[in-house]
Design an enzyme around this catalytic site. Structure first.
Site, short mmCIF file in Angstrom:
data_model
loop_
_atom_site.label_atom_id
_atom_site.label_comp_id
_atom_site.label_asym_id
_atom_site.label_seq_id
_atom_site.Cartn_x
_atom_site.Cartn_y
_atom_site.Cartn_z
CB ALA A 1 -0.97 0.10 1.22
CE LYS B 1 6.65 -1.24 14.35
NZ LYS B 1 5.46 -1.50 15.14
CB ALA C 1 1.89 -7.98 6.46
N GLY D 1 0.76 -16.82 -0.69
CA GLY D 1 -0.08 -17.36 -1.82
C GLY D 1 -0.35 -16.49 -3.21
N GLY D 2 -0.61 -15.19 -3.02
CA GLY D 2 -0.72 -14.58 -4.31
C GLY D 2 -1.35 -13.52 -4.31
CD GLU E 1 -4.47 -18.67 -1.93
OE1 GLU E 1 -3.14 -18.71 -1.80
OE2 GLU E 1 -5.03 -17.88 -1.59
CG HIS F 1 -2.84 -18.78 7.41
ND1 HIS F 1 -2.72 -20.29 7.20
CD2 HIS F 1 -3.00 -18.25 6.34
CE1 HIS F 1 -2.45 -20.38 5.92
NE2 HIS F 1 -2.66 -19.45 5.29
NE ARG G 1 -6.39 -17.96 4.30
CZ ARG G 1 -5.71 -17.02 3.96
NH1 ARG G 1 -5.51 -15.82 4.67
NH2 ARG G 1 -4.89 -17.13 2.92
CG HIS H 1 -3.09 -14.61 8.25
ND1 HIS H 1 -1.51 -14.72 7.85
CD2 HIS H 1 -3.50 -14.63 7.13
CE1 HIS H 1 -1.41 -14.85 6.65
NE2 HIS H 1 -2.63 -14.89 5.98
CD GLU I 1 -3.35 -7.10 8.15
OE1 GLU I 1 -3.58 -7.91 9.35
OE2 GLU I 1 -2.16 -7.30 7.72
NE ARG J 1 -6.78 -12.04 4.49
CZ ARG J 1 -5.93 -12.78 3.59
NH1 ARG J 1 -5.43 -12.38 2.55
NH2 ARG J 1 -5.23 -13.62 4.33
CB SER K 1 -4.70 -8.97 2.17
OG SER K 1 -3.86 -10.07 1.76
CG LEU K 2 -0.57 -9.30 -1.41
CD1 LEU K 2 0.26 -10.17 -2.17
CD2 LEU K 2 0.49 -8.32 -0.60
#
Length: 532
Positions: free
Chosen positions: A16, A35, A42, A48-49, A116, A238, A285, A346, A370, A381, A386-387
Site C-alpha cells: 500500500a 518502523k 506483512a 499465496g498471491g 485457494e 490462518h 479459513r 493472521h 490492512e 477475508r 489482501s494484497l
C-alpha cells in the site's frame, strides 16, 4: 527539536505505502517511514498471491460472490465490486513496475492461476510461493529510482499532530511526532497529507504469522485522534503455520491445499469432511481454523498435519520452493512427510473506518491496507484479496489526493508551538516491559482467540484494564525504546478488540462466540467504536 517538512507523509513500506508513493511521485516530496527495515512488512511474508479474474471460466460476479460468501453477510458490496473490477488494472500496474508473475507451463502466453480456499475458480496470480516478497522487492527498486521519494528506516510515529486552531476535536492533520531510532532523538515531520499504511495487529496474539512490526500502531494513533474504527472483533486466524520450536512465524500457504494437500489429525486421518463435507480442505479459513482447533481440543495433540506427499516431488519443489527449503531447514521434507501445522493470528478484517477513497474521519488523513476498514472483507477475508485491497486503495487514495491537491497545496498551517518533549529512560529492568508484552499476548490468545465466550471476554477485559493502568502509571510519556512505545499501542488495540467482540452477541465469520453460536439478523451490521 528538529522540524522537517514534506508534502505527503506515508507511514509504512508494504504494498500500500510503496505503490501509493509511486503514484504520487510527481506531486512533490514524498516521505515514507519504516518502523524498522523497509522489508519488514506483512507484504514481504505474503506467500499465496493476489486474486484477479483472468480465467476463461471466471467472471467478476463469481469473484464478488466468493468474497461476499467468505465475508459472511457483512461485506459492503460497493467496495467488493470496486476492488474486484479494478483488479486487472492494478495487476497491470504491478506488471508495468516489473513484477514477473509465474506463467502457465502449458501455455506460456497466459499466467499460471492457482486456487485457494473459498474461491470457486483458479484466479490467484503468484510468483512461486513468495509473491509478496517479489512484489516488495520490485516496488522498492522502483521507489529507490525516484528522487522525489525519501524512505526513512527506523522511524516510529508516536502521534499525529493536528491544527488545533480549527476548534474541533477532529482537527486537520499537519504532521507527526516521530522518534528517529537511528539517532535516538525525536523530530517533527510536517506534511500536507498523511497516509497510514501501518499493517495489522497480529502481534497482539501469542502466535501469529505477522512480522514483529504488526502492533496496530496506525489504528491506535487514528483512534486516539478521534477516528472511527470498525469490525475489530474479526481477526482471521490462518489455519496452517509451521509448528516447530525454532520457526517463529512461518506460514504454510493455503495454495498447498489449493493444489491438493490434505489435513490429517494426530492419528493420521483426514477430518475436514466432518466440518465441511463439500469443500473440505478448501473451505474458507474460519471454517478450517475452527475445525483444526476442535481436533486439537478433542485429541489433546499440539498440532495437526498438512500432507502433500501424494503429489510428484519435483512438482512440489518447483511450485513451493520457499516452503520446501524452509521446512527442510527444520528437518521436514514435505515431499515425503506431512508438515506439522497450527493456527495463528493472521489478518485483521476491520480497522480504521474509511470511504472508497481511503479517507478517514480526519481531513487529509488517509488509511490504506490492512490497518483500514473498507468493507471488503466483512466478517472473514477471502484468501489473496489482501494484497489486492492494498494496491487498489492506494490507487483510490492517489486519485482523491490529486483531486484535492490544488486546495491542499495552498493551505497554510500554523506550525504549533511544540516544546521539546521529555524523553524518559527505562529506570526499571526491561523484564517488566517484556512481561506485560507477553501477558497481553497470552491473555488475547487464550481468551479472545479462535473460540470465545462472554466469560472469557470479560476476564480478558479486566486483565487488560489492569495492564493499561500499570502502563499509564509506569511508562507515561515518550521513550526512545520501541518495545515500550509499541506496548502502549498493543494494549490499546487489545482493549478495542475485546470491546468490539463483547458487543457482537452472535457467531459470524471469524468471531465465534460459544454463548451465541448462531448468526442473528440484528447483527448484520458493522461494529463501530470511537474514542470520543
Amino acid at each position: 527539536m528538529e522540524i522537517k517538512k514534506t508534502d505527503v507523509l506515508i507511514v509504512g513500506t508494504g504494498i500500500a505505502g510503496l505503490s501509493l508513493a509511486l503514484k504520487l511521485k510527481d506531486l512533490g516530496h514524498i516521505t515514507v517511514l519504516a518502523k524498522k527495515r523497509v522489508f519488514e512488512t506483512a507484504t514481504s511474508l505474503a506467500q499465496g498471491g493476489i486474486a484477479c479474474v483472468m480465467g476463461e471460466d471466471d467472471s467478476f460476479e463469481l469473484h464478488i460472490q466468493d468474497t461476499m460468501i467468505a465475508g459472511d453477510g457483512i461485506c459492503k458490496r460497493e467496495t467488493v465490486e470496486l476492488v474486484v473490477k479494478s483488479a486487472p488494472d492494478r495487476i497491470k500496474d504491478l506488471i508495468n513496475w516489473g513484477v514477473s508473475f509465474d506463467r502457465d507451463p502449458e501455455n506460456p502466453q497466459k499466467y499460471h492461476l492457482t486456487l485457494e480456499g473459498g474461491h470457486s475458480r483458479r484466479r490467484i496470480l503468484h510468483v512461486g510461493d513468495y509473491t509478496g516478497r517479489a512484489i516488495e522487492k520490485t516496488l522498492l527498486e522502483r521507489v529507490f529510482e525516484e528522487q522525489n521519494i525519501e524512505i526513512l528506516e527506523n522511524h516510529f510515529v508516536v502521534k499525529i499532530l493536528g491544527d488545533k486552531k480549527r476548534g474541533s476535536s477532529r482537527p486537520k492533520v499537519i504532521g507527526g511526532l516521530v522518534l528517529d531510532l537511528n539517532q535516538s532523538k525525536p523530530l517533527i515531520i510536517l506534511a500536507k497529507v498523511i497516509v497510514l499504511c501501518t499493517g495489522g495487529v497480529g502481534k497482539v496474539y501469542l502466535y501469529t504469522s505477522n512480522p514483529d512490526t504488526s502492533t496496530g500502531d496506525g489504528i491506535a494513533m487514528a483512534y486516539s485522534l478521534g477516528c472511527r474504527v470498525a469490525n475489530m472483533e474479526f481477526i482471521q486466524f490462518h489455519p496452517t503455520c509451521l509448528y516447530h520450536p525454532k520457526a517463529k512465524n512461518f506460514l504454510i500457504s493455503e495454495s498447498l491445499r489449493g493444489e491438493g494437500a490434505v489435513l490429517l489429525n494426530a492419528e493420521g486421518k483426514r477430518f475436514m469432511h466432518k466440518y465441511d463435507p463439500v469443500r473440505k480442505e478448501l473451505a474458507p479459513r474460519d471454517v478450517v481454523t475452527r475445525a483444526i482447533d476442535m481436533e486439537l481440543k478433542k485429541t489433546g495433540a499440539e498440532c495437526v498435519y498438512l500432507d502433500i506427499t501424494h503429489l510428484p516431488s519435483d512438482y512440489v519443489k518447483k511450485r513451493f520452493p520457499q516452503i520446501y527449503e524452509t521446512c527442510l531447514k527444520y528437518g521436514i521434507d514435505i515431499t515425503s512427510q506431512p508438515i506439522p501445522v497450527v493456527p495463528a493470528a493472521h489478518y485483521l478484517c476491520g480497522g480504521i473506518y474509511t470511504n472508497l477513497w481511503g479517507q478517514t474521519d480526519i481531513p487529509n488523513l488517509f488509511a490504506v491496507g490492512e490497518c483500514a476498514y473498507t468493507g471488503l472483507h466483512g466478517a472473514n477475508r477471502l484468501a489473496s484479496n489482501s494484497l489486492l485491497e492494498g494496491i487498489c486503495f492506494a490507487h483510490q487514495a492517489s486519485l482523491k489526493i490529486r483531486e484535492l491537491w490544488p486546495e491542499i497545496r495552498e493551505t497554510s498551517f500554523t506550525i504549533p508551538k511544540i516544546k521539546d518533549p521529555i524523553i524518559k529512560e527505562i529506570k526499571e529492568e526491561m523484564v517488566f516491559v517484556s512481561h506485560n508484552w507477553d501477558l497481553i499476548r497470552k491473555v488475547m490468545w487464550d481468551f479472545v482467540g479462535i473460540v470465545r465466550s462472554l466469560k472469557m471476554l470479560e476476564f480478558a477485559r479486566k486483565r487488560l484494564e489492569f495492564i493499561r493502568r500499570e502502563i499509564e502509571a509506569n511508562w507515561e510519556g515518550l521513550y526512545l525504546d520501541l518495545d515500550v512505545m509499541e506496548l502502549k499501542n498493543l494494549c490499546m488495540v487489545a482493549e478495542i478488540i475485546i470491546k468490539s467482540a463483547q458487543s457482537r452477541l452472535e457467531s459470524r465469520g471469524t468471531h465465534y462466540l460459544i454463548d451465541y453460536p448462531e448468526k442473528r439478523v440484528e447483527y448484520l451490521k458493522e461494529t463501530i467504536l470511537t474514542k470520543y
